[in-house]
Design an enzyme around this catalytic site. Structure first.
Site, PDB file in Angstrom:
ATOM      1  N   LYS A  69       0.837  -1.200   0.000  1.00 31.79           N
ATOM      2  CA  LYS A  69       0.000   0.000   0.000  1.00 31.79           C
ATOM      3  C   LYS A  69       0.875   1.253   0.000  1.00 31.79           C
ATOM      4  O   LYS A  69       1.743   1.416   0.855  1.00 31.79           O
ATOM      5  CB  LYS A  69      -0.918   0.016   1.226  1.00 31.79           C
ATOM      6  N   VAL A  70       0.610   2.112  -0.972  1.00 32.32           N
ATOM      7  CA  VAL A  70       1.356   3.356  -1.145  1.00 32.32           C
ATOM      8  C   VAL A  70       0.360   4.514  -1.161  1.00 32.32           C
ATOM      9  O   VAL A  70      -0.623   4.456  -1.904  1.00 32.32           O
ATOM     10  CB  VAL A  70       2.152   3.329  -2.468  1.00 32.32           C
TER      11      VAL A  70
END
Length: 380
Positions: A140-141
């Site tokens: 997750k970014v």
């Protein structure tokens, strides 16, 4: 017709992911049961979720006590987190296989300190990808400017990416461009894109929370006729925003550029509806599920929302309904003094701050837990 409403959601083209993780569910069979009975297709995690799991139980005590050396609280969290995510990936391995890599993903988040640093995000994303070491993990970014640039590089590396904290249509457009560019970079380097997966996590309920607050303030100083018109817009912005994001998705994943990538085995970057638990008790507890159902979408729900939808949710294709009405609502909001750009800009800032706060609370909790267990931590 399938009687389980969650199964019917799956048949309508929407994948249900669970927005929760703890160690007990990974080993007591309850996660496997959800996959079997409720067509659960994936899972998302974040520091807030781990904070609760670590604080409320003792499943992690032995691992904390026996960790090698004197790790920092952050290193200890990453050890615990990657172990759980790896185990969850193994539980979802059959889903990943049976759906031909469309589903079966488990997300793990980069730390908040790298949100505005592209190089640091890429480095941490690569490390988490390698540490978990499973083909169905997603890193997750956050959808900041730096994060969007990192997405392109991670996709080019073949890392699965869940782009999180998306609130605006413009941000979503930049994320899609980054994903497509990353796929093109990967192909240009001579690598396959068939195994690369990504979702764009578009946050929903928080939009209504912020818009409704602004509408209430405007209504309070308006005459009665105007006040009624303003209050009639409450509880509508979040769904309208998400539906317009879906329209963007349908347009971007069509045409010559996309068809060239699809011919090489690329997959669409599905919109993932996040923050879909209803925060306002005046609204239906399944509002943000029922209103956003359709093909090539994911809805990651907290356990309570999953239970509510299983009990009384209605399944019908709704995600591509009323696009004109959504545009008109945005026009009316602007005319009333509510700027959606201001709203979504604020929500991103608030989301990052909340992420940092959860992380800080988590680290402090781990330090207390380690002290209680007699475990020395670096810097503690």
């Amino acid at each position: 017709m399938t009687t389980n409403r969650l199964q019917r959601l799956h048949e309508a083209g929407q994948s249900v992911w669970l927005d929760y993780i703890d160690r007990a569910m990974l080993t007591d069979g309850s996660l496997a049961r959800r996959i079997r009975d409720d067509a659960l297709m994936g899972m998302t995690s974040n520091p807030t979720i781990f904070e609760k799991a670590l604080a409320e139980g003792h499943e992690y005590d032995e691992q904390i006590r026996s960790a090698e050396g004197d790790p920092s609280a952050w290193q200890l969290f990453e050890l615990v987190e990657t172990d759980d995510v790896r185990t969850a990936c193994d539980v979802f391995a059959g889903v990943h296989r049976d759906t031909k890599r469309v589903d079966g993903y488990v997300s793990i988040e980069v730390s908040p300190g790298v949100a505005h640093d592209t190089d640091a995000t890429v480095e941490e994303g690569r490390r988490l990808w390698a540490t978990v070491g499973r083909p169905n993990v997603m890193v997750k970014v956050p959808g900041t400017d730096a994060g969007v640039e990192a997405v392109r590089r991670l996709i080019a590396d073949g890392v699965n990416v869940n782009v999180t904290l998306l609130f605006s249509i413009d941000a979503h457009a930049r994320v899609i461009e980054s994903y497509l560019g990353g796929l093109e970079d990967r192909l240009a380097a001579g690598h396959s894109v068939e195994h690369v997966a990504s979702v764009a996590s578009f946050f929903v309920s928080r939009v209504d929370t912020e818009v409704d607050k602004r509408l209430d303030a405007i209504a309070a100083s308006s005459n009665e006729a105007l006040r009624d018109r303003i209050l009639a817009m409450r509880g509508r912005a979040a769904v309208a925003n998400a539906r317009l994001a879906y329209r963007l998705f349908t347009r971007k994943f069509a045409g010559a550029r996309w068809e060239a990538l699809a011919a090489r085995g690329a997959r669409v970057q599905r919109p993932l509806w996040a923050s879909t638990g209803t925060k306002n008790p005046a609204y239906s507890d399944v509002l943000y599920v029922e209103s956003l159902i359709g093909p090539d979408t994911v809805n990651t729900m907290p356990p309570a929302t999953i239970e509510a939808f299983r009990d009384h949710g209605e399944v019908a294709r709704t995600v591509d309904a009323e696009w004109t009405a959504a545009e008109q609502l945005f026009h009316d909001l602007e005319q009333s003094g509510v700027s959606m750009k201001d709203v979504t800009d604020k929500l991103l800032v608030d989301g990052l701050a909340s992420f940092q706060k959860s992380f800080d609370t988590l680290v402090a909790g781990l330090e207390r837990k380690a002290a209680e267990l007699g475990k020395s931590l670096a810097g503690a």
